[in-house]
Motif scaffolding. Structure first.
Motif, PDB file in Angstrom:
ATOM      1  N   VAL A 131     -28.635  98.695  72.204  1.00  0.00           N
ATOM      2  CA  VAL A 131     -28.625  97.796  71.043  1.00  0.00           C
ATOM      3  C   VAL A 131     -28.998  96.379  71.479  1.00  0.00           C
ATOM      4  CG1 VAL A 131     -27.181  96.817  69.218  1.00  0.00           C
ATOM      5  CG2 VAL A 131     -26.859  99.191  69.920  1.00  0.00           C
ATOM      6  N   ILE A 132     -28.484  95.988  72.644  1.00  0.00           N
ATOM      7  CA  ILE A 132     -28.734  94.616  73.115  1.00  0.00           C
ATOM      8  C   ILE A 132     -30.207  94.408  73.462  1.00  0.00           C
ATOM      9  CG2 ILE A 132     -28.194  92.939  74.945  1.00  0.00           C
ATOM     10  CD1 ILE A 132     -25.407  94.281  75.096  1.00  0.00           C
ATOM     11  N   THR A 133     -30.775  95.334  74.264  1.00  0.00           N
ATOM     12  CA  THR A 133     -32.186  95.157  74.655  1.00  0.00           C
ATOM     13  C   THR A 133     -33.104  95.273  73.436  1.00  0.00           C
ATOM     14  OG1 THR A 133     -32.216  97.497  75.286  1.00  0.00           O
ATOM     15  CG2 THR A 133     -31.971  95.887  77.063  1.00  0.00           C
ATOM     16  N   THR A 134     -32.776  96.190  72.534  1.00  0.00           N
ATOM     17  CA  THR A 134     -33.597  96.312  71.312  1.00  0.00           C
ATOM     18  C   THR A 134     -33.516  95.020  70.501  1.00  0.00           C
ATOM     19  OG1 THR A 134     -33.063  98.670  71.262  1.00  0.00           O
ATOM     20  CG2 THR A 134     -34.045  97.750  69.277  1.00  0.00           C
ATOM     21  N   GLY A 135     -32.314  94.477  70.414  1.00  0.00           N
ATOM     22  CA  GLY A 135     -32.113  93.229  69.658  1.00  0.00           C
ATOM     23  C   GLY A 135     -32.897  92.082  70.272  1.00  0.00           C
ATOM     24  N   ILE A 136     -32.874  91.992  71.598  1.00  0.00           N
ATOM     25  CA  ILE A 136     -33.597  90.898  72.266  1.00  0.00           C
ATOM     26  C   ILE A 136     -35.108  91.049  72.050  1.00  0.00           C
ATOM     27  CG2 ILE A 136     -34.152  89.871  74.507  1.00  0.00           C
ATOM     28  CD1 ILE A 136     -31.316  90.647  75.424  1.00  0.00           C
ATOM     29  N   ALA A 137     -35.602  92.285  72.212  1.00  0.00           N
ATOM     30  CA  ALA A 137     -37.047  92.516  72.038  1.00  0.00           C
ATOM     31  C   ALA A 137     -37.479  92.211  70.601  1.00  0.00           C
ATOM     32  CB  ALA A 137     -37.391  93.966  72.392  1.00  0.00           C
ATOM     33  N   THR A 138     -36.664  92.662  69.638  1.00  0.00           N
ATOM     34  CA  THR A 138     -36.983  92.402  68.226  1.00  0.00           C
ATOM     35  C   THR A 138     -36.988  90.896  67.956  1.00  0.00           C
ATOM     36  OG1 THR A 138     -35.846  94.464  67.708  1.00  0.00           O
ATOM     37  CG2 THR A 138     -36.365  93.020  65.851  1.00  0.00           C
ATOM     38  N   THR A 139     -35.999  90.204  68.513  1.00  0.00           N
ATOM     39  CA  THR A 139     -35.909  88.753  68.317  1.00  0.00           C
ATOM     40  C   THR A 139     -37.148  88.060  68.885  1.00  0.00           C
ATOM     41  OG1 THR A 139     -33.518  88.938  68.576  1.00  0.00           O
ATOM     42  CG2 THR A 139     -34.448  86.721  68.746  1.00  0.00           C
ATOM     43  N   TYR A 140     -37.586  88.525  70.054  1.00  0.00           N
ATOM     44  CA  TYR A 140     -38.764  87.939  70.707  1.00  0.00           C
ATOM     45  C   TYR A 140     -39.984  88.037  69.790  1.00  0.00           C
ATOM     46  CZ  TYR A 140     -42.277  87.192  74.416  1.00  0.00           C
ATOM     47  OH  TYR A 140     -43.319  86.726  75.175  1.00  0.00           O
ATOM     48  N   VAL A 141     -40.206  89.246  69.255  1.00  0.00           N
ATOM     49  CA  VAL A 141     -41.392  89.459  68.408  1.00  0.00           C
ATOM     50  C   VAL A 141     -41.279  88.662  67.108  1.00  0.00           C
ATOM     51  CG1 VAL A 141     -42.715  91.191  67.137  1.00  0.00           C
ATOM     52  CG2 VAL A 141     -41.817  91.752  69.385  1.00  0.00           C
ATOM     53  N   LEU A 142     -40.097  88.745  66.491  1.00  0.00           N
ATOM     54  CA  LEU A 142     -39.916  88.030  65.217  1.00  0.00           C
ATOM     55  C   LEU A 142     -40.014  86.521  65.413  1.00  0.00           C
ATOM     56  CD1 LEU A 142     -37.051  90.102  63.517  1.00  0.00           C
ATOM     57  CD2 LEU A 142     -39.503  90.125  63.009  1.00  0.00           C
ATOM     58  N   PHE A 143     -39.457  86.033  66.523  1.00  0.00           N
ATOM     59  CA  PHE A 143     -39.521  84.593  66.789  1.00  0.00           C
ATOM     60  C   PHE A 143     -40.968  84.141  66.968  1.00  0.00           C
ATOM     61  CE2 PHE A 143     -39.558  80.889  69.580  1.00  0.00           C
ATOM     62  CZ  PHE A 143     -38.702  80.037  68.883  1.00  0.00           C
ATOM     63  N   PHE A 144     -41.743  84.974  67.661  1.00  0.00           N
ATOM     64  CA  PHE A 144     -43.161  84.660  67.877  1.00  0.00           C
ATOM     65  C   PHE A 144     -43.884  84.509  66.539  1.00  0.00           C
ATOM     66  CE2 PHE A 144     -47.510  86.372  68.193  1.00  0.00           C
ATOM     67  CZ  PHE A 144     -48.068  85.479  69.081  1.00  0.00           C
ATOM     68  N   VAL A 145     -43.659  85.480  65.647  1.00  0.00           N
ATOM     69  CA  VAL A 145     -44.329  85.444  64.338  1.00  0.00           C
ATOM     70  C   VAL A 145     -43.812  84.261  63.515  1.00  0.00           C
ATOM     71  CG1 VAL A 145     -44.683  86.710  62.170  1.00  0.00           C
ATOM     72  CG2 VAL A 145     -44.685  87.936  64.342  1.00  0.00           C
ATOM     73  N   ALA A 146     -42.489  84.095  63.505  1.00  0.00           N
ATOM     74  CA  ALA A 146     -41.882  83.024  62.699  1.00  0.00           C
ATOM     75  C   ALA A 146     -42.338  81.653  63.186  1.00  0.00           C
ATOM     76  CB  ALA A 146     -40.353  83.131  62.765  1.00  0.00           C
ATOM     77  N   TYR A 147     -42.487  81.509  64.500  1.00  0.00           N
ATOM     78  CA  TYR A 147     -42.875  80.196  65.034  1.00  0.00           C
ATOM     79  C   TYR A 147     -44.314  79.851  64.636  1.00  0.00           C
ATOM     80  CZ  TYR A 147     -43.370  76.282  68.213  1.00  0.00           C
ATOM     81  OH  TYR A 147     -43.583  75.034  68.722  1.00  0.00           O
ATOM     82  N   ILE A 148     -45.177  80.852  64.626  1.00  0.00           N
ATOM     83  CA  ILE A 148     -46.566  80.601  64.183  1.00  0.00           C
ATOM     84  C   ILE A 148     -46.570  80.171  62.716  1.00  0.00           C
ATOM     85  CG2 ILE A 148     -48.796  81.690  63.703  1.00  0.00           C
ATOM     86  CD1 ILE A 148     -48.403  83.409  66.161  1.00  0.00           C
ATOM     87  N   LEU A 149     -45.792  80.897  61.904  1.00  0.00           N
ATOM     88  CA  LEU A 149     -45.713  80.546  60.480  1.00  0.00           C
ATOM     89  C   LEU A 149     -45.152  79.130  60.313  1.00  0.00           C
ATOM     90  CD1 LEU A 149     -44.434  83.928  58.968  1.00  0.00           C
ATOM     91  CD2 LEU A 149     -46.749  82.983  58.883  1.00  0.00           C
ATOM     92  N   TYR A 150     -44.142  78.803  61.118  1.00  0.00           N
ATOM     93  CA  TYR A 150     -43.549  77.463  61.054  1.00  0.00           C
ATOM     94  C   TYR A 150     -44.596  76.395  61.381  1.00  0.00           C
ATOM     95  CZ  TYR A 150     -41.183  73.375  63.007  1.00  0.00           C
ATOM     96  OH  TYR A 150     -40.825  72.084  63.315  1.00  0.00           O
ATOM     97  N   LEU A 151     -45.374  76.649  62.445  1.00  0.00           N
ATOM     98  CA  LEU A 151     -46.418  75.693  62.823  1.00  0.00           C
ATOM     99  C   LEU A 151     -47.440  75.555  61.697  1.00  0.00           C
ATOM    100  CD1 LEU A 151     -47.180  76.621  66.559  1.00  0.00           C
ATOM    101  CD2 LEU A 151     -45.916  74.645  65.714  1.00  0.00           C
ATOM    102  N   GLY A 152     -47.754  76.689  61.057  1.00  0.00           N
ATOM    103  CA  GLY A 152     -48.716  76.669  59.963  1.00  0.00           C
ATOM    104  C   GLY A 152     -48.221  75.871  58.778  1.00  0.00           C
ATOM    105  N   VAL A 153     -46.963  76.086  58.441  1.00  0.00           N
ATOM    106  CA  VAL A 153     -46.380  75.365  57.290  1.00  0.00           C
ATOM    107  C   VAL A 153     -46.287  73.876  57.608  1.00  0.00           C
ATOM    108  CG1 VAL A 153     -44.264  75.080  55.921  1.00  0.00           C
ATOM    109  CG2 VAL A 153     -45.109  77.367  56.453  1.00  0.00           C
ATOM    110  N   ARG A 154     -45.895  73.567  58.846  1.00  0.00           N
ATOM    111  CA  ARG A 154     -45.697  72.170  59.244  1.00  0.00           C
ATOM    112  C   ARG A 154     -47.006  71.393  59.222  1.00  0.00           C
ATOM    113  NH1 ARG A 154     -43.781  70.609  65.222  1.00  0.00           N
ATOM    114  NH2 ARG A 154     -46.014  70.978  65.472  1.00  0.00           N
ATOM    115  N   SER A 155     -48.102  72.074  59.610  1.00  0.00           N
ATOM    116  CA  SER A 155     -49.373  71.336  59.654  1.00  0.00           C
ATOM    117  C   SER A 155     -50.033  71.390  58.276  1.00  0.00           C
ATOM    118  CB  SER A 155     -50.282  71.915  60.724  1.00  0.00           C
ATOM    119  OG  SER A 155     -50.601  73.241  60.401  1.00  0.00           O
TER     120      SER A 155
END
Lengths: 67, 516
Positions: A43-67
């Motif tokens: 559960v822990i490793t799956t959670g970390i991997a999922t967080t990594y992928v989601l954070f990557f996508v969310a951060y791009i969207l955040y950069l897009g919205v911010r600019s």
């Protein structure tokens, strides 16, 4: 001595999109994959991997919205 | 010594040294997996290109900087040499197991590995890897040593970066189609001004995306070794798998759908990725190629789903969509992963002819220039279509009218338009000529009645488009020797977009006094 002074790592940090968050994801990536290879699926490793992928996508969207 | 040969020799030497480095790094895999018998083979495989590369680089270190002609010849000969020397690990590991060297605890030989004791099969696999094709001489990838599973995936991954560098940094010139990546109104410069820093940035993006892809696939349920290999080959749109039935082995809709964004990432131009990572999301729809990647994939998916559903290939609409979307995206991004195989459903080679030809169309066109895909590339098809429309409507304007063709925000004058249109038309024509030659040879050498014409068109388009989907023709036994040689050539010219290979062949023939 800083992280940027390290060979290979320093070059990587200088190369990309000049964004410390992406640089951080780049450096964490292999550590995470090696960790998963050693620890296996839980559960822990799956959670970390999922967080990594989601954070990557969310951060791009955040950069897009911010600019 | 001729100045041109010195320049080419020095840069080829550098490429061979880099290949040696990749082989030496790969020694980690047999160490981790306990395949110690593979280590001597890797050391020898790395030492040969290193010695040759070191000799060339030091001998010609004073050579002049490469120009456009040099760039083309270096790319074409370099890709060929890397494929040749990259085949040595397949050959040596297969022979190590075949002979059973003393002191090395070799496993028992398998039919799959034994195929690589034939140098032509080893070269085919290596060329397929470095060109990102994914057609294979193995009949069961699962029984290959982990070392060779890794080397296949690694070669595709490195080849993927190679082709991005080739199209964005080396061969980008007026009329190449690639220049459109930079010279739109929205962005008038390259990723970075120098080739070196552009290449570094491409590596940076590619490595980051690789980690994201691996973790995405693992999260979707793929085992970690599979996720590492398929993440690498999916992003580089190479398509090598480590399982017998490609992605169908997992028989998981979640994995199928997780691979779609990975393949799409590989099919979008990397300069656009760079801008998107900087927050400029407009490029997803403002960039002509990227916009058309999504339109083209959507239309293709819809058409293929409709065709296989209407022909009762699949029972449910969801199954038709699942296999239709995956196979079209896999073909059009030139990844070549397969989910439609006999053991889990209906194999691609037994899909209705119209569905096979739709997939073939996807393979021929490909994705965006500046990405890892093969094929003619969307930008060239769009240039041709816009150019044809421009020429037709030209008749309706007075001779004195000053008109400009607009492609991806660039307003081309008459000369620029002619350059772009000519290049796209030449590559398009050459593409179909070599496709025809490949089909002709296959029709001659394959047993009569065993394969349909659509199977043959499909297989040649797959080889030349660097896709790797198979209708069942490619294999160590099923494809005759001449067919393997023709496919080697198809894969090579397909990766180099034909012109550099023809330039190289002309230079070689002239040098040898064969003509002129």
């Amino acid at each position: 001595m800083t992280v940027s002074d390290l060979p290979v790592v320093g070059q990587l940090l200088e190369s990309g999109a000049e964004d410390r968050v992406f640089d951080g994801l780049l450096l964490i990536g292999p550590v995470l994959i090696v960790g998963i290879a050693i620890l296996g699926r839980s559960v822990i490793t799956t959670g970390i991997a999922t967080t990594y992928v989601l954070f990557f996508v969310a951060y791009i969207l955040y950069l897009g919205v911010r600019s | 010594m001729n100045e041109t040969i010195e320049t080419i020799g020095r840069d080829l030497g550098r490429m061979l040294e880099a290949l040696a480095g990749l082989l030496f790094v790969s020694i980690i895999v047999p160490l981790v997996w306990g395949e110690y018998y593979a280590i001597p083979a890797l050391i020898v495989s790395g030492s040969i290109p290193f010695a040759i590369g070191y000799f060339f680089r030091t001998r010609f270190r004073e050579a002049t900087r490469p120009g456009k002609l040099h760039g083309m010849i270096i790319a074409a000969t370099g890709w060929f040499c890397v494929a040749v020397f990259g085949s040595v690990p397949f050959l040596l590991i297969a022979w190590t197991v075949e002979i059973g060297l003393p002191l090395l605890e070799t496993p028992s030989q398998t039919g799959t590995l034994a195929a690589f004791t034939n140098p032509l099969n080893a070269l085919f696999e290596s060329m397929s890897g470095f060109t990102g094709t994914g057609l294979t001489m193995t009949d069961n990838e699962e029984v290959l040593p982990r070392t060779l599973q890794w080397w296949r995936s690694f070669s595709e991954w490195v080849g993927g970066v190679g082709v991005i560098v080739l199209t964005t940094a080396i061969l980008a010139r007026p009329g190449s189609g690639s220049l459109t990546l930079y010279e739109s109104e929205a962005r008038s410069e390259r990723i970075h001004p120098s080739i070196v820093s552009t290449v570094q940035t491409i590596w940076w993006i590619f490595i980051l995306f690789t980690f994201v892809s691996i973790l995405l696939l693992w999260t979707a349920g793929m085992p970690i070794w599979g996720a590492i290999n398929h993440g690498m080959t999916g992003l580089s749109t190479g398509g090598f798998s480590i399982t017998d039935n490609s992605i169908a082995t997992y028989d998981s809709a979640a994995i199928d759908f997780a691979l779609l964004p990975v393949m799409l990432l590989g099919s979008i131009a990397f300069p656009v990725h760079y801008l998107i990572l900087q927050g400029d999301l407009r490029n997803l729809y403002a960039d002509l190629q990227t916009r058309w990647v999504f339109i083209y994939m959507s239309v293709g998916t819809f058409a293929l789903t409709a065709l296989v559903y209407a022909s009762d290939t699949y029972d449910s609409l969801f199954a038709a969509f699942r296999y239709g979307s995956f196979q079209f995206v896999s073909a059009a991004t030139c990844a070549g992963f397969q989910t439609a195989v006999d053991t889990t459903n209906v194999a691609l080679g037994r899909w209705p002819a119209q569905a096979q030809l739709t997939v073939t169309f996807g393979m021929i066109v490909g994705g965006a220039a500046g990405s890892t895909v093969g094929g003619i590339k969307l930008i060239r098809v769009l240039t041709l279509l816009k150019g044809i429309r421009f020429r037709i409507t030209d008749v309706f304007y007075p001779e004195t009218a000053v008109r400009r063709l607009k492609i991806n925000g660039r307003r081309l004058d008459e000369r620029e338009m002619r350059q772009e249109f000519e290049e796209a038309a030449i590559i398009g024509l050459l593409w179909f000529i070599f496709l025809g030659i490949g089909m002709f040879v296959l029709l001659l050498i394959l047993p009569q009645g065993e394969y349909t014409l659509e199977n043959i068109i499909f297989e040649v388009a797959s080889a030349q488009g660097n896709v790797g989907l198979s209708a069942g023709i490619t294999g160590p036994e099923s494809l005759p020797t001449l067919g393997k040689v023709v496919f080697l050539f198809n894969m090579w010219i397909g990766r180099l977009e034909i012109i550099p290979v023809l330039v190289t062949l002309r230079a070689v023939f002239r040098r040898g006094g064969i003509y002129e």
